[in-house]
Design an enzyme around this catalytic site. Structure first.
Site, short mmCIF file in Angstrom:
data_model
loop_
_atom_site.label_atom_id
_atom_site.label_comp_id
_atom_site.label_asym_id
_atom_site.label_seq_id
_atom_site.Cartn_x
_atom_site.Cartn_y
_atom_site.Cartn_z
NE ARG A 45 -3.85 0.25 2.34
CZ ARG A 45 -4.67 0.56 3.35
NH1 ARG A 45 -4.75 -0.25 4.40
NH2 ARG A 45 -5.41 1.64 3.31
CG HIS A 86 -9.85 5.05 9.93
ND1 HIS A 86 -10.66 4.60 8.91
CD2 HIS A 86 -10.66 5.13 11.03
CE1 HIS A 86 -11.90 4.44 9.36
NE2 HIS A 86 -11.93 4.76 10.64
CB CYS A 98 13.12 -0.54 22.72
SG CYS A 98 11.66 -1.17 21.87
CB THR A 127 -17.21 7.39 2.93
OG1 THR A 127 -17.26 6.32 3.89
CG2 THR A 127 -18.25 8.44 3.30
P1 OAD Z 1 -15.24 2.03 0.73
O1 OAD Z 1 -14.39 1.26 -0.22
O2 OAD Z 1 -16.11 1.25 1.64
O3 OAD Z 1 -16.20 3.01 -0.09
C1 OAD Z 1 -15.72 3.82 -1.13
C2 OAD Z 1 -16.87 4.67 -1.63
O4 OAD Z 1 -16.38 5.56 -2.61
C3 OAD Z 1 -18.01 3.87 -2.28
O5 OAD Z 1 -19.24 4.31 -1.74
C4 OAD Z 1 -17.90 4.23 -3.78
O6 OAD Z 1 -19.16 4.26 -4.43
C5 OAD Z 1 -17.29 5.61 -3.70
N1 OAD Z 1 -16.50 6.04 -4.86
C6 OAD Z 1 -15.64 5.32 -5.62
N2 OAD Z 1 -15.05 6.07 -6.56
C7 OAD Z 1 -15.54 7.33 -6.41
C8 OAD Z 1 -15.31 8.59 -7.07
N3 OAD Z 1 -14.45 8.71 -8.09
N4 OAD Z 1 -15.99 9.67 -6.63
C9 OAD Z 1 -16.88 9.58 -5.61
N5 OAD Z 1 -17.12 8.42 -4.94
C10 OAD Z 1 -16.47 7.32 -5.34
O7 OAD Z 1 -14.27 3.03 1.53
P2 OAD Z 1 -14.53 3.83 2.88
O8 OAD Z 1 -15.96 4.22 3.00
O9 OAD Z 1 -13.51 4.89 2.95
O10 OAD Z 1 -11.05 1.41 7.65
O11 OAD Z 1 -14.20 2.74 3.95
C11 OAD Z 1 -14.21 3.12 5.31
C12 OAD Z 1 -13.21 2.35 6.10
O12 OAD Z 1 -13.38 0.95 5.88
C13 OAD Z 1 -11.76 2.57 5.71
O13 OAD Z 1 -11.22 3.73 6.29
C14 OAD Z 1 -11.09 1.34 6.21
C15 OAD Z 1 -12.09 0.34 5.71
O14 OAD Z 1 -12.12 -0.85 6.31
C16 OAD Z 1 -10.07 0.78 8.34
O15 OAD Z 1 -9.16 0.22 7.81
C17 OAD Z 1 -10.23 0.90 9.82
ZN ZN Z 2 10.45 0.66 21.05
#
Ligand code: OAD
Ligand code: ZN
Length: 243
Positions: free
Chosen positions: A70, A118, A150, A186
């Site tokens: 990543r 996060h 450490c 999101t």
């Molecule tokens: P997701 O992968 O769940 O959602 C991505 C969103 O972006 C979806 O709703 C898509 O429809 C939208 N999308 C994709 N391309 C786009 C674009 N060009 N313009 C606008 N929207 C678009 O990602 P997150 O909601 O960020 O957490 O996921 C939330 C958390 O779940 C992350 O931070 C991570 C993951 O598990 C941890 O790792 C704790």
């Molecule tokens: Zn340490």
């Protein structure tokens, strides 16, 4: 192409406190894969193995290999027009970006008021002592990397499932006080971040969703702008400047 409603521009013209909750979708156009959906980042990697503390202690090498990949990908990514539009809006408003992303692109785009719920992929911390630091090495020379203080193994300073998110109290306060609350790219499936739009709405904010598809937030959104984040934020910024 989604038109920006005049009504939204009017509301924004008389607002001063704006916030945006962002997710992986805002960085998709910078070449960073989202989590859910076809080709999603979790595909091929069991989430519980690479994004939990238990998974990390079971196999720190695997987790660090996943994060190394990543980091390589993110190191090539640059902020896109959506990140930049939000940074521009910070000059016009009392504005906060609350992001679930760990890629650091909002800050790179010029936003100053950023909450990284996060964590950040370039930060590390020791699993044993109190060492916290930045590690920009790409690719990592040693997997897992060791603590300079450490010698124990370091972990990515990101939030895994089951861990508390960063600066949530401030995020709640911002959601409560915002007049316009954007929810951008999101899926709004992961709490507590996903509860912020609902808190904003309950406290009187105008909720604006920007996504390529509807989500669980759509039912409370006052405006649903369907389309790519870069296109929509670009047009919105243009309209705000003209208004
Ligand atoms: P997701 O992968 O769940 O959602 C991505 C969103 O972006 C979806 O709703 C898509 O429809 C939208 N999308 C994709 N391309 C786009 C674009 N060009 N313009 C606008 N929207 C678009 O990602 P997150 O909601 O960020 O957490 O996921 C939330 C958390 O779940 C992350 O931070 C991570 C993951 O598990 C941890 O790792 C704790
Ligand atoms: Zn340490």
């Amino acid at each position: 192409m989604t038109e920006i409603p005049d009504r939204l521009v009017e509301i924004m013209k008389r607002s001063s406190k704006i916030a945006a909750l962002t997710g992986a979708g805002i960085s998709a156009e910078s070449g960073i894969p989202t989590f859910r959906g076809a080709g999603g980042l979790w595909e091929g990697y069991p989430v519980e193995k690479v994004a939990t503390v238990e998974g990390f202690y079971e196999n720190p090498e695997l987790v660090w290999k996943f994060y190394n990949e990543r980091r390589i990908n993110i190191s090539k990514a640059r902020p896109n027009r959506a990140h930049k539009a939000l940074a521009e809006m910070e000059k016009m408003y009392d504005m906060w970006v609350i992001t679930q992303n760990i890629d650091g692109l909002h800050t790179m785009a010029g936003s100053n008021n950023v909450i990284e719920l996060h964590g950040n992929i370039w930060r590390v911390r020791c699993t044993y002592c109190d060492y916290h630091g930045e590690n920009m090495e790409v690719p990592l020379r040693e997997i897992p990397p060791k603590c300079p203080k450490c010698g124990e193994i370091l972990r990515p300073d990101v939030v895994w499932f089951g861990e508390p998110v960063h600066m949530m109290d401030l995020a709640f306060k911002i959601a409560e006080e915002s007049e316009v609350f954007f929810v951008i790219g999101t899926s709004a499936k992961v709490h507590p971040a996903a509860s912020l739009p609902f808190i904003a709405k309950n406290n009187g904010a105008t909720v604006v969703e920007i996504n390529i598809e509807r989500t669980d937030v759509s039912i409370i959104a006052d405006f649903i702008l369907l389309g790519r984040a870069t296109m929509i934020l670009d047009s919105l910024l243009q309209k705000l400047k003209e208004a």
